[in-house]
Design an enzyme around this catalytic site. Structure first.
Site: not given
Length: 270
Positions: A98, A222, A250
Site C-alpha cells: 500500500s 481490494d 487489500h
C-alpha cells in the site's frame, strides 16, 4: 531482534530484524495506518525457510518516533536509506504494501535502487491513489478527504471503518481488534499527514524508472487500492509479474497468507 535507528538527529525509527544470519533478505515496508506487525504471518514462516526479514516502522507509526514533520515520500524514502546504510544491506528484496509500496517506488527512483535486487509491490498505492483529470483509476478524492476528516474528529471510528473494508476473507473479532490496535499506535497527526500525501504526490516518473524484476500481488476485491492500479503498475514496469489474488482484498498477506508466502519466496529465489 529489534532496535532503533537514527534517521535524523532527533528522529528514530524502529526496526525488527529477524534471522539476521539468513541467506536472503527481504525488507518490508508496511501500509497505512499499521506497523511492521502487519507482516506477522510472513515473519512467522519466512525465517524458518532461511530468510532474513526486516520490518521498518515508518516514522509516526508503530514503535517509531512520531515527529510533526517528514511525511512526504522523499523523506520516508530517506528513512529507508538510513536503515539500509546502517545495517549495510545489499542484494535484498524491497517489499512494500500500500503506502509502503509507494515509498518503495520512491526509494527505487530517488536512490537508483541502492542495494535492491528485486522489488515486490503488494496493493501499492501508486502511481496515484486518487483519480486525476488525466488518470481515471484509483479512488475519488472525497474518499481521502473523508479519512482526513475522520482522523481529526473520531480517529477510532475512522480506523474501525477502515478495518471493515481491509480484508476480503472473514476475520475473527479478536483479529479485528488486533488490527484496530495497530492503527491506534500511530499518532493522529501522522495518520492525517500520510493521507494528505496521497492527495499531493504522484509516482508516474518513479514507476517508469524501475529496472529490477518486480512482483506485483494485488487482491481483485481490494476496496482500498483498486485492482486497476496493479494493472497500471504491471503495464509500466517492463520486467514485472502481476499475480491477481482471487480471494483477497487489500490484505492479501493475510487473506491468502499461505499462497502469498509461497509466491514471495518463489520470486525471491528465482
Amino acid at each position: 531482534m529489534g532496535y532503533y535507528i537514527n534517521v535524523e538527529p532527533t528522529v528514530q525509527v524502529y526496526v525488527e530484524d529477524l534471522n539476521p544470519k539468513g541467506n536472503k533478505t527481504i525488507v518490508f515496508l508496511h501500509g497505512w495506518p499499521g506497523s511492521h506487525n502487519l507482516f506477522e504471518y510472513q515473519f512467522d514462516v519466512l525465517p524458518m525457510r532461511g530468510y532474513r526479514c526486516i520490518g521498518i516502522d515508518q516514522r509516526g507509526f508503530g514503535k517509531s518516533d512520531k515527529p510533526w514533520h517528514g511525511y512526504d515520500y522523499n523523506r520516508l524514502a530517506d528513512d529507508v536509506r538510513c536503515v539500509v546504510e546502517t545495517l549495510k544491506l545489499q542484494n535484498f528484496v524491497l517489499a512494500g504494501h500500500s503506502t509502503g509500496g509507494a515509498i518503495a517506488l520512491r526509494y527505487m527512483s530517488r536512490y537508483n535502487g541502492y542495494g535492491v535486487s528485486k522489488l515486490a509491490l503488494f496493493a501499492a498505492a501508486a502511481p496515484s491513489l486518487v483519480k486525476l483529470s488525466n488518470f481515471p483509476y484509483g479512488v475519488d478524492k472525497s474518499v481521502v478527504l473523508d479519512i482526513i476528516k475522520g482522523t481529526y474528529n473520531d480517529r477510532p471510528k475512522m480506523l474501525r471503518d477502515f478495518g471493515e473494508i481491509f480484508f476480503f476473507q472473514h476475520t475473527s473479532e479478536p483479529f479485528s481488534n488486533w488490527f484496530f490496535q495497530l492503527g491506534l499506535q500511530a499518532a493522529g497527526w501522522s495518520t492525517a499527514a500520510i493521507a494528505n500525501t496521497w492527495l499531493q504526490e504522484q509516482l508516474f516518473h518513479d514507476i517508469e524508472s524501475i529496472k529490477v524484476p518486480t512482483l506485483i500481488i494485488h487482491g481483485i476485491h481490494d476496496k482500498v487500492v483498486p485492482f486497476e492500479l496493479g494493472e497500471v503498475q504491471h503495464y509500466e514496469i517492463k520486467n514485472s509479474i502481476l499475480l491477481p489474488f482471487e480471494f483477497s482484498g487489500h490484505g492479501a498477506f493475510y487473506d491468502e497468507k499461505e499462497k502469498f508466502n509461497e509466491e514471495l519466496m518463489k520470486f525471491a529465489e528465482n
